[in-house]
Design an enzyme around this catalytic site. Structure first.
Site, short mmCIF file in Angstrom:
data_model
loop_
_atom_site.label_atom_id
_atom_site.label_comp_id
_atom_site.label_asym_id
_atom_site.label_seq_id
_atom_site.Cartn_x
_atom_site.Cartn_y
_atom_site.Cartn_z
CB SER A 142 39.13 38.53 43.05
OG SER A 142 38.10 37.97 42.26
CE1 TYR A 183 35.87 39.56 47.27
CE2 TYR A 183 35.43 39.26 44.92
CZ TYR A 183 36.11 38.90 46.07
OH TYR A 183 37.06 37.90 46.02
#
Ligand SMILES: NC(=O)c1ccc[n+]([C@@H]2O[C@H](COP(=O)([O-])OP(=O)(O)OC[C@H]3O[C@@H](n4cnc5c(N)ncnc54)[C@H](OP(=O)(O)O)[C@@H]3O)[C@@H](O)[C@H]2O)c1
Length: 244
Positions: free
Chosen positions: A140, A153
């Site tokens: 990501s 995350y």
């Protein structure tokens, strides 16, 4: 039928990006091993659609991962490409430190980081036996910039970006290891993130979020590029560049 006779494992392929990747490789003739942990029916439906096989396994559980990889080898006799796509998060504002319990940290790191590690380690002996064995991790831009749905995350994805480069160095020339780092993607995961979709539509150079197929295209490109290893490719319509 570029991938005819080859086996591609896609983790977290019951929906979103993973399902799009499975469809891409399936359309090019690969046997696609479709994995998910909980969404069994949806995973089976994707596997049926692409003429592949379905494997239920929680990638955070190494025993389940080893059984899955052994089963795929029993069925198809080989493993050529692994797309480590399965991931999880919990949306927590970064300033709310108390909401980030140890359980939240552990589950996110267990799935995103350790799960990718378990799948990669189980796959490497098989990837090493084929011509141009390759791993593509779905990370990501939250692992490249200090942003994202929660601190655990973003940390997990930063770790995965680093793991990508470390494994590329460790596994060459037998196995290539790359990553795609998506920005906002239109998947069930981001369905309720209206403000974020508006923001990206206004500010990103490409003026929209990515589709799962946009990300699948980048995964395919890295898989095809035989001299590319250790790369982390942002797939975000240029959004990260304008954020600074
Ligand atoms: N959507 C975005 O904007 C975006 C942006 C950047 C990066 N990403 C990354 O892209 C990947 C896919 O996300 P998505 O948006 O396509 O989400 P999604 O549609 O919610 O798909 C997530 C997939 O991962 C599977 N999964 C979750 N935990 C798992 C586990 N422990 N073991 C095996 N499978 C598991 C889910 O299946 P089950 O529910 O059955 O477990 C599902 O198939 C993730 O790694 C995510 O971090 C997404």
């Amino acid at each position: 039928m570029e991938f005819a006779g080859r086996t591609v494992l896609v983790t977290g392929a019951s929906s979103g990006i993973g399902a799009a990747v499975a469809r891409r490789f399936g359309a090019l003739g690969a046997h696609v091993a479709v994995n998910s942990a909980q969404s069994i029916e949806a995973g089976r439906a994707v596997a049926d659609e692409v003429g592949g096989s379905y494997w239920q396994a929680d990638i955070a559980d190494e025993e389940q991962v080893l059984a899955m990889v052994a089963g795929i080898i029993d069925l198809t006799g080989r493993l050529d490409v692994v797309v480590n796509n399965a991931g999880t998060t919990q949306v927590i504002p970064h300033a709310d430190l108390d909401a980030v319990t140890d359980d939240v940290w552990r589950r996110i790191l267990d799935v995103n980081l350790m799960g990718t590690w378990y799948v990669s380690r189980a796959a490497v002996p098989h990837l090493s036996e084929v011509e141009d064995g390759s791993i593509v991790n779905v990370t990501s831009i939250a692992g490249l910039n200090a942003i994202g749905s929660s601190i655990p995350y973003a940390v997990s994805k930063a770790g995965l970006n680093h793991l990508t480069v470390l494994l590329a160095r460790a596994l060459g020339p037998n196995v290539r290891v790359n990553a795609v780092a998506p920005g906002l993607v239109e998947t069930p995961w981001t369905e309720a993130w209206d403000a974020m979709h508006d923001h990206v539509a206004k500010t990103a150079p490409m003026r929209r979020a990515s589709t799962p197929d946009d990300v699948a295209e980048a995964v395919l490109g890295l898989t095809r590029s035989k001299m590319v290893t250790g790369e982390v490719l942002a797939v975000d319509g240029g959004h990260m560049q304008v954020r600074g």
